[in-house]
Design an enzyme around this catalytic site. Structure first.
Site, PDB file in Angstrom:
ATOM      1  N   SER A   1     -33.343 -28.599  20.258  1.00 19.71           N
ATOM      2  CA  SER A   1     -34.246 -28.474  21.403  1.00 19.71           C
ATOM      3  C   SER A   1     -34.722 -27.038  21.556  1.00 19.71           C
ATOM      4  O   SER A   1     -34.176 -26.125  20.937  1.00 19.71           O
ATOM      5  CB  SER A   1     -33.523 -28.897  22.677  1.00 19.71           C
ATOM      6  OG  SER A   1     -32.559 -27.913  23.008  1.00 19.71           O
ATOM      7  N   LYS A   2     -35.724 -26.875  22.407  1.00 18.37           N
ATOM      8  CA  LYS A   2     -36.242 -25.541  22.658  1.00 18.37           C
ATOM      9  C   LYS A   2     -35.143 -24.652  23.238  1.00 18.37           C
ATOM     10  O   LYS A   2     -35.071 -23.468  22.942  1.00 18.37           O
ATOM     11  CB  LYS A   2     -37.418 -25.634  23.633  1.00 18.37           C
ATOM     12  CG  LYS A   2     -37.940 -24.284  24.036  1.00 18.37           C
ATOM     13  CD  LYS A   2     -39.296 -24.366  24.665  1.00 18.37           C
ATOM     14  CE  LYS A   2     -39.523 -23.259  25.672  1.00 18.37           C
ATOM     15  NZ  LYS A   2     -38.908 -21.983  25.393  1.00 18.37           N
ATOM     16  N   ARG A   3     -34.264 -25.265  24.023  1.00 15.91           N
ATOM     17  CA  ARG A   3     -33.183 -24.483  24.623  1.00 15.91           C
ATOM     18  C   ARG A   3     -32.238 -23.887  23.568  1.00 15.91           C
ATOM     19  O   ARG A   3     -31.776 -22.776  23.701  1.00 15.91           O
ATOM     20  CB  ARG A   3     -32.406 -25.311  25.641  1.00 15.91           C
ATOM     21  CG  ARG A   3     -32.398 -24.627  27.000  1.00 15.91           C
ATOM     22  CD  ARG A   3     -31.765 -25.452  28.094  1.00 15.91           C
ATOM     23  NE  ARG A   3     -32.312 -26.794  28.204  1.00 15.91           N
ATOM     24  CZ  ARG A   3     -31.566 -27.900  28.214  1.00 15.91           C
ATOM     25  NH1 ARG A   3     -30.249 -27.818  28.083  1.00 15.91           N
ATOM     26  NH2 ARG A   3     -32.127 -29.082  28.344  1.00 15.91           N
TER      27      ARG A   3
ATOM     28  N   GLY B   1     -33.103 -22.952  20.639  1.00 18.02           N
ATOM     29  CA  GLY B   1     -33.841 -21.814  20.092  1.00 18.02           C
ATOM     30  C   GLY B   1     -33.722 -20.604  20.997  1.00 18.02           C
ATOM     31  O   GLY B   1     -33.425 -19.493  20.537  1.00 18.02           O
ATOM     32  N   ASP B   2     -33.919 -20.816  22.300  1.00 17.67           N
ATOM     33  CA  ASP B   2     -33.847 -19.704  23.253  1.00 17.67           C
ATOM     34  C   ASP B   2     -32.442 -19.101  23.252  1.00 17.67           C
ATOM     35  O   ASP B   2     -32.265 -17.893  23.258  1.00 17.67           O
ATOM     36  CB  ASP B   2     -34.177 -20.188  24.673  1.00 17.67           C
ATOM     37  CG  ASP B   2     -35.636 -20.633  24.780  1.00 17.67           C
ATOM     38  OD1 ASP B   2     -36.422 -20.253  23.888  1.00 17.67           O
ATOM     39  OD2 ASP B   2     -35.973 -21.358  25.732  1.00 17.67           O
TER      40      ASP B   2
END
Ligand code: GLU
Length: 510
Positions: A261-263, A265-266
């Site tokens: 998920s994008k999370r 990545g962050d």
């Protein structure tokens, strides 16, 4: 005659493309090109509530950057167009009418409230052969009643009529035959009168048929929809020309389980989008592979390996090689773990594969930003000496600044270790040796300096590290005589002099 392969990438423009979507597109591209076929971009924008401005341009820009051109697309056109579903409204209408006429679909008037009431009343309620009899639809109402509701402007949906107890076979090129009994499916909505638009499922199937798509290669999350799609093909009488399916394994989080998920990545500091994306609503900026310094070839190579492997030790594949080597037999059924270290490793490999001239050309603008004026020849030589140490072009500066600017300070630890009481005097001798050199090539310097060290019975480590400290400012960097050759005799002498003048002695005196 052998049928020409036609595959499509069919994203919905609901935001930036996820890197998993790029992988799906890549596999489509590889398969199309391997078989001499066409790679098509179709924008699935029938859900206007989820439409995000700029998303389509973003998709196009991503593939321009990666160098994976579409043979047909909204931008390029083609004889199967239009390639945006929102521009194909009338086409779908005709198939809705046909399905209704064949009684393969029916009209339903149930309001959202009525459906909600059913859901609370009946556990695991689904609209299907067992429940449709109790609902408000054209199967339970008379033809006149149905017509008068429509004429009265009552909103309705069209549902596909799934007959129970039929085995539906989805033949998947990765998973083999997946057989599902129709009784578990529900009568999905395929059209809504409110916006006069088909839902995703119908539009997708109709377009795949009309665009003569031969292979549907898509993410695993669409596997549950596949039996419904097969049912739709049958209902429309298109069974003969039904495309073959391939559902690609999920991209998983780097650690633990679950979808990337994008999370993630962050949290772990890597992009999950190909290009940087500014959310038009919130203004939030998400990082992209391009802006993070990844080379398109590295991204392609890295993504190809997330779910496929060649069955050999070879890891570096050009696009041409991937086209030749790709196969569905070597795609995995289970999810592929995302590994950012591997992504960086790939980028390093591609930096190393770049010619020094090309790498220098990429580095020159960064140097210009720092106000450095240097000849392409010098920059080319510099990158050849330091490229081994970087993952990204932007890291070249940190590894090579000393080639362009003299150190302003000197590393304390190296001073303590290498700058002894006798060092200034030895450096003065080194300066006089250098001053007399006619041939300032690295090889000649090395010969002369090493000879002097030997004759004077000096300590090579101490001399060379003090020399390095004076020229670089710390105990690191490329091969010492390569550095002095590149910066030149005059600059080398200047830096030595400055070090002698400014580095304090162990007792605190200069
Ligand atoms: N529009 C769907 C998506 O966003 C397409 C899936 C498919 O390839 O059929 O992924």
């Amino acid at each position: 005659m052998h049928q020409k392969t036609r595959v499509r990438f069919a994203p919905s423009p609901t935001g930036p493309l996820h890197i998993g979507g790029v992988r799906t597109a890549l596999y489509n591209y590889l398969y199309a090109k391997q078989t001499g076929g066409d790679f098509i971009l179709r924008i699935e924008d029938t859900d206007s509530t989820r439409f995000v401005p700029g998303a389509e341009d973003y998709i196009q820009e991503t593939f321009d950057w990666l160098g994976l051109p579409f043979d047909e697309s909204p931008a390029k056109g083609g004889k199967y167009g239009p390639y945006r579903q929102s521009e194909r409204k009338e086409i779908y209408q005709q198939y809705v009418t046909e399905l209704l006429k064949k009684e393969a679909a029916y009209i339903a008037f149930d309001t959202p409230e009525e459906l909600e009431a059913r859901r609370t009343e009946i556990p695991n309620f689904q609209y299907d052969a067992t429940t449709r009899e109790k609902m408000r639809n054209s199967l339970t109402l008379t033809a006149e009643e149905t017509q008068s509701l429509i004429d009265g402007g009552i909103q309705y949906v069209v549902r596909i009529k799934i007959e129970p107890n039929h085995d539906i076979t989805v033949s998947d090129m990765i998973r083999g035959d997946v057989v599902i009994n129709s009784s578990v499916l529900d009568d999905k909505v395929i059209y809504k009168s409110a916006d006069e638009l088909p839902t995703y499922h119908l539009a997708n199937v109709v377009d795949d048929h009309l665009m003569e798509i031969t292979h549907v290669i898509r993410g695993e999350e669409w596997l549950p929809s596949a039996p419904l799609h097969v049912w739709l093909y049958k209902s429309l009488g298109w069974e003969e020309t039904m495309p073959r399916f391939a559902h690609l394994p999920l991209l998983l989080k780097p650690e633990g389980n679950g979808k990337l998920s994008k999370r993630d990545g962050d949290r772990l500091g890597f992009p999950v989008f190909p290009l940087e994306w500014r959310d038009p609503a919130s203004g939030d900026l998400s990082s992209g592979y391009r802006e993070s310094g990844y080379l398109p070839e590295a991204v392609i190579n890295f993504l190809a390996f997330l779910g496929w492997n060649p069955g050999t030790d070879q890891e570096i594949f050009s696009l041409e090689e991937l086209i030749r080597a790709f196969s569905f037999e070597r795609c995995s059924k289970s999810g592929a773990k995302f590994d950012v270290e591997k992504a960086k490793w790939y980028n390093h490999q591609y930096v190393m594969l770049m010619s020094n001239e090309k790498l220098a050309a990429c580095f020159m603008p960064l140097l210009a930003e720092k106000g450095i004026v240097a000849s392409p020849e010098k920059v080319t030589r510099v990158v050849s000496l330091v490229k081994e140490r970087v993952h990204f072009v932007k890291e070249l500066w940190d590894q090579s600044a000393y080639f362009f600017v003299a150190p302003e300070s000197y590393d304390e630890k190296t001073i303590r270790k290498r700058w002894k009481r006798e060092t200034p005097d030895q450096m003065r001798q080194l300066m006089s040796l250098i001053g007399k050199m006619e041939d300032f090539s690295a090889a000649n310097q090395e010969k002369i300096v090493m000879n002097w060290i030997q004759q004077q019975e000096l300590h090579t480590g101490n001399i060379m590290n003090a020399f390095r400290l004076a020229v670089v400012g710390e105990g690191k960097g490329a091969h010492m005589f390569d550095i002095s050759e590149v910066i030149g005799k005059e600059e080398t002498l200047k830096r030595l002099q400055r070090a002698i003048d400014t580095i304090p002695q162990p007792d605190g005196n200069v």
